[in-house]
Design a protein around this motif. Structure first.
Motif, PDB file in Angstrom:
ATOM      1  N   TYR A   7       0.943  -1.541   0.184  1.00 33.49           N
ATOM      2  CA  TYR A   7      -0.039   0.076  -0.104  1.00 33.49           C
ATOM      3  C   TYR A   7       0.986   0.908  -0.317  1.00 33.49           C
ATOM      4  O   TYR A   7       0.815   2.598  -0.744  1.00 33.49           O
ATOM      5  CB  TYR A   7      -1.143   0.162   0.715  1.00 33.49           C
ATOM      6  CG  TYR A   7      -2.153   1.000   1.680  1.00 33.49           C
ATOM      7  CD1 TYR A   7      -2.522   1.671   0.833  1.00 33.49           C
ATOM      8  CD2 TYR A   7      -1.391   2.447   1.946  1.00 33.49           C
ATOM      9  CE1 TYR A   7      -3.275   2.883   0.673  1.00 33.49           C
ATOM     10  CE2 TYR A   7      -2.044   3.324   2.754  1.00 33.49           C
ATOM     11  CZ  TYR A   7      -3.577   3.640   1.571  1.00 33.49           C
ATOM     12  OH  TYR A   7      -3.958   5.014   1.891  1.00 33.49           O
ATOM     13  N   GLU A   8       1.821   1.107   0.910  1.00 40.88           N
ATOM     14  CA  GLU A   8       2.549   2.354   0.867  1.00 40.88           C
ATOM     15  C   GLU A   8       3.381   2.437  -0.526  1.00 40.88           C
ATOM     16  O   GLU A   8       3.934   4.073  -0.918  1.00 40.88           O
ATOM     17  CB  GLU A   8       3.792   2.878   1.979  1.00 40.88           C
ATOM     18  CG  GLU A   8       3.431   2.056   3.315  1.00 40.88           C
ATOM     19  CD  GLU A   8       2.509   3.739   3.765  1.00 40.88           C
ATOM     20  OE1 GLU A   8       2.872   4.075   3.027  1.00 40.88           O
ATOM     21  OE2 GLU A   8       1.242   3.187   4.113  1.00 40.88           O
ATOM     22  N   LEU A   9       4.403   1.412  -1.292  1.00 44.84           N
ATOM     23  CA  LEU A   9       4.205   1.654  -2.306  1.00 44.84           C
ATOM     24  C   LEU A   9       3.877   1.924  -3.863  1.00 44.84           C
ATOM     25  O   LEU A   9       3.864   2.440  -4.390  1.00 44.84           O
ATOM     26  CB  LEU A   9       5.228   0.484  -2.863  1.00 44.84           C
ATOM     27  CG  LEU A   9       6.291   0.048  -1.942  1.00 44.84           C
ATOM     28  CD1 LEU A   9       6.951  -1.406  -2.099  1.00 44.84           C
ATOM     29  CD2 LEU A   9       8.069   0.922  -2.189  1.00 44.84           C
ATOM     30  N   GLY A  10       2.381   2.078  -3.348  1.00 47.47           N
ATOM     31  CA  GLY A  10       1.004   2.940  -4.444  1.00 47.47           C
ATOM     32  C   GLY A  10       1.121   1.659  -4.906  1.00 47.47           C
ATOM     33  O   GLY A  10      -0.413   1.914  -5.985  1.00 47.47           O
ATOM     34  N   ILE A  11       0.700   0.127  -4.349  1.00 48.83           N
ATOM     35  CA  ILE A  11      -0.317  -0.741  -5.592  1.00 48.83           C
ATOM     36  C   ILE A  11      -1.705  -0.532  -4.814  1.00 48.83           C
ATOM     37  O   ILE A  11      -2.309  -0.046  -4.293  1.00 48.83           O
ATOM     38  CB  ILE A  11       0.537  -2.049  -4.694  1.00 48.83           C
ATOM     39  CG1 ILE A  11       1.651  -2.503  -4.877  1.00 48.83           C
ATOM     40  CG2 ILE A  11      -0.288  -3.463  -5.539  1.00 48.83           C
ATOM     41  CD1 ILE A  11       2.957  -2.573  -5.893  1.00 48.83           C
ATOM     42  N   LYS A  12      -2.193  -0.396  -5.945  1.00 49.70           N
ATOM     43  CA  LYS A  12      -3.093  -0.135  -6.052  1.00 49.70           C
ATOM     44  C   LYS A  12      -4.456  -1.569  -6.907  1.00 49.70           C
ATOM     45  O   LYS A  12      -5.671  -1.325  -6.177  1.00 49.70           O
ATOM     46  CB  LYS A  12      -4.373   0.169  -7.835  1.00 49.70           C
ATOM     47  CG  LYS A  12      -3.197   1.725  -7.498  1.00 49.70           C
ATOM     48  CD  LYS A  12      -3.968   2.798  -6.443  1.00 49.70           C
ATOM     49  CE  LYS A  12      -2.966   4.118  -6.812  1.00 49.70           C
ATOM     50  NZ  LYS A  12      -2.784   4.311  -5.578  1.00 49.70           N
ATOM     51  N   THR A  13      -3.739  -2.911  -6.844  1.00 49.83           N
ATOM     52  CA  THR A  13      -4.052  -3.497  -7.209  1.00 49.83           C
ATOM     53  C   THR A  13      -3.943  -5.459  -6.179  1.00 49.83           C
ATOM     54  O   THR A  13      -2.370  -5.088  -7.087  1.00 49.83           O
ATOM     55  CB  THR A  13      -4.639  -4.470  -8.794  1.00 49.83           C
ATOM     56  OG1 THR A  13      -5.273  -3.210  -9.420  1.00 49.83           O
ATOM     57  CG2 THR A  13      -5.874  -5.380  -9.623  1.00 49.83           C
ATOM     58  N   LEU A  14      -4.117  -6.280  -6.654  1.00 56.20           N
ATOM     59  CA  LEU A  14      -3.523  -7.408  -5.632  1.00 56.20           C
ATOM     60  C   LEU A  14      -4.335  -8.240  -5.904  1.00 56.20           C
ATOM     61  O   LEU A  14      -5.107  -8.749  -5.654  1.00 56.20           O
ATOM     62  CB  LEU A  14      -3.691  -7.155  -4.060  1.00 56.20           C
ATOM     63  CG  LEU A  14      -2.763  -8.734  -3.243  1.00 56.20           C
ATOM     64  CD1 LEU A  14      -1.648  -8.757  -3.657  1.00 56.20           C
ATOM     65  CD2 LEU A  14      -3.548  -8.455  -2.098  1.00 56.20           C
ATOM     66  N   PHE A  15      -3.304  -9.462  -6.844  1.00 53.30           N
ATOM     67  CA  PHE A  15      -4.002 -10.607  -7.307  1.00 53.30           C
ATOM     68  C   PHE A  15      -2.963 -11.675  -5.756  1.00 53.30           C
ATOM     69  O   PHE A  15      -2.037 -12.171  -5.294  1.00 53.30           O
ATOM     70  CB  PHE A  15      -2.827 -10.976  -8.131  1.00 53.30           C
ATOM     71  CG  PHE A  15      -4.371 -10.128 -10.189  1.00 53.30           C
ATOM     72  CD1 PHE A  15      -4.284  -9.181  -9.534  1.00 53.30           C
ATOM     73  CD2 PHE A  15      -3.621 -10.965 -10.890  1.00 53.30           C
ATOM     74  CE1 PHE A  15      -5.063  -8.157 -10.323  1.00 53.30           C
ATOM     75  CE2 PHE A  15      -3.830 -10.065 -11.767  1.00 53.30           C
ATOM     76  CZ  PHE A  15      -4.455  -8.983 -12.284  1.00 53.30           C
ATOM     77  N   VAL A  16      -4.022 -12.386  -5.369  1.00 55.19           N
ATOM     78  CA  VAL A  16      -3.938 -13.592  -4.464  1.00 55.19           C
ATOM     79  C   VAL A  16      -4.299 -14.749  -4.935  1.00 55.19           C
ATOM     80  O   VAL A  16      -4.828 -14.995  -6.458  1.00 55.19           O
ATOM     81  CB  VAL A  16      -3.914 -13.475  -3.039  1.00 55.19           C
ATOM     82  CG1 VAL A  16      -3.741 -12.344  -2.816  1.00 55.19           C
ATOM     83  CG2 VAL A  16      -6.038 -13.469  -3.646  1.00 55.19           C
ATOM     84  N   SER A  17      -3.241 -15.621  -5.010  1.00 51.89           N
ATOM     85  CA  SER A  17      -3.451 -17.854  -5.378  1.00 51.89           C
ATOM     86  C   SER A  17      -3.002 -18.331  -4.465  1.00 51.89           C
ATOM     87  O   SER A  17      -2.468 -17.682  -3.449  1.00 51.89           O
ATOM     88  CB  SER A  17      -2.533 -17.775  -7.060  1.00 51.89           C
ATOM     89  OG  SER A  17      -1.891 -17.645  -6.738  1.00 51.89           O
ATOM     90  N   ASN A  18      -3.550 -19.691  -4.590  1.00 47.38           N
ATOM     91  CA  ASN A  18      -3.900 -20.556  -3.470  1.00 47.38           C
ATOM     92  C   ASN A  18      -3.802 -21.865  -4.377  1.00 47.38           C
ATOM     93  O   ASN A  18      -4.513 -22.144  -5.236  1.00 47.38           O
ATOM     94  CB  ASN A  18      -3.796 -20.493  -2.208  1.00 47.38           C
ATOM     95  CG  ASN A  18      -5.670 -20.127  -2.147  1.00 47.38           C
ATOM     96  OD1 ASN A  18      -6.719 -21.032  -2.727  1.00 47.38           O
ATOM     97  ND2 ASN A  18      -6.678 -19.120  -2.058  1.00 47.38           N
ATOM     98  N   ALA A  19      -3.424 -23.026  -3.526  1.00 47.92           N
ATOM     99  CA  ALA A  19      -3.949 -24.225  -3.857  1.00 47.92           C
ATOM    100  C   ALA A  19      -4.991 -25.010  -2.683  1.00 47.92           C
ATOM    101  O   ALA A  19      -4.403 -24.299  -1.709  1.00 47.92           O
ATOM    102  CB  ALA A  19      -2.569 -25.511  -3.407  1.00 47.92           C
ATOM    103  N   SER A  20      -6.230 -25.344  -2.986  1.00 50.15           N
ATOM    104  CA  SER A  20      -6.721 -25.389  -1.685  1.00 50.15           C
ATOM    105  C   SER A  20      -8.020 -26.874  -2.698  1.00 50.15           C
ATOM    106  O   SER A  20      -7.472 -27.504  -3.513  1.00 50.15           O
ATOM    107  CB  SER A  20      -8.274 -24.286  -2.083  1.00 50.15           C
ATOM    108  OG  SER A  20      -8.907 -24.070  -3.113  1.00 50.15           O
ATOM    109  N   GLY A  21      -8.609 -26.939  -1.444  1.00 51.89           N
ATOM    110  CA  GLY A  21      -9.551 -28.152  -1.575  1.00 51.89           C
ATOM    111  C   GLY A  21     -10.493 -28.298  -2.149  1.00 51.89           C
ATOM    112  O   GLY A  21     -11.376 -26.936  -1.718  1.00 51.89           O
ATOM    113  N   GLY A  22     -11.160 -28.415  -2.913  1.00 48.91           N
ATOM    114  CA  GLY A  22     -12.720 -28.244  -3.401  1.00 48.91           C
ATOM    115  C   GLY A  22     -13.689 -29.095  -2.580  1.00 48.91           C
ATOM    116  O   GLY A  22     -13.522 -29.862  -2.198  1.00 48.91           O
ATOM    117  N   MET A  23     -14.499 -28.850  -2.236  1.00 54.27           N
ATOM    118  CA  MET A  23     -15.226 -29.340  -1.612  1.00 54.27           C
ATOM    119  C   MET A  23     -17.514 -29.007  -2.345  1.00 54.27           C
ATOM    120  O   MET A  23     -18.008 -29.838  -1.928  1.00 54.27           O
ATOM    121  CB  MET A  23     -15.718 -28.248  -0.050  1.00 54.27           C
ATOM    122  CG  MET A  23     -14.371 -28.342   0.681  1.00 54.27           C
ATOM    123  SD  MET A  23     -14.498 -27.718   2.483  1.00 54.27           S
ATOM    124  CE  MET A  23     -15.074 -26.024   1.960  1.00 54.27           C
TER     125      MET A  23
END
Length: 177
Positions: A7-23
């Motif tokens: 945020y302090e560096l001016g990032i406006k958009t964050l992409f996150v990803s993960n490995a997950s178990g499907g239910m």
């Protein structure tokens, strides 16, 4: 902390990803699930304590995952013939995979996938006003009527196989920004 630095560096958009178990019984191993919402089961809330001036004391969490970014990802996936599914991500502490009873409970509470990350980072990003897009790679299935044993190695193989498709969607989203 890293999100606040972004945020302090001016990032406006964050992409996150993960490995997950499907239910969700409609999901398959290797699916890309675009996260539409989450359920927080982490014992410590990332906003507990003194409020940072990046956002209000009690931020609204109505559109935590940016709808415009979700729509853009859907459009790109369709153009490229990449199967995507949508769902609610359940964030838990870990470091164990879920029991059959836990999978059942999380699914009945409205979760479609479960994992050990993402939620704290997304909460802080939202508090800072950073737009967020999230995607889960479904690496194993914990369906109510078909509990399956899972190993870390199997999760890594499934994630590595699906990762190029996820990367293709995200790269195109960045290109179009």
């Amino acid at each position: 902390f890293p999100i606040r630095v972004m945020y302090e560096l001016g990032i406006k958009t964050l992409f996150v990803s993960n490995a997950s178990g499907g239910m969700n019984p409609e999901f398959k191993i290797g699916d890309l699930m675009i996260i539409t919402d989450h359920i927080n089961f982490f014992p410590e809330h990332p906003l507990r304590g003194k409020n940072f001036p990046t956002g209000p004391r009690f931020p609204d969490m109505h559109e935590t995952y940016d709808h415009a970014l979700i729509n853009q990802a859907n459009e790109i996936a369709k153009e490229k013939g990449i199967r995507v599914v949508h769902g609610v991500y359940v964030g838990v502490q870990g470091p164990t995979f879920e029991t059959p009873a836990e999978y059942k409970m999380y699914h009945r509470l409205g979760g479609d996938a479960v994992g050990m990350s993402t939620v704290p980072e997304v909460i802080v990003a939202h508090h800072c006003g950073i737009r967020t897009f999230g995607i889960s790679i479904i690496t194993d299935l914990g369906l109510e009527d078909n509990p399956v044993e899972v190993s870390h190695e199997e999760v890594q193989v499934a994630a590595n196989n699906a990762q190029p498709l996820m990367t293709e969607i995200m790269r195109e989203m960045i290109r179009r920004a």
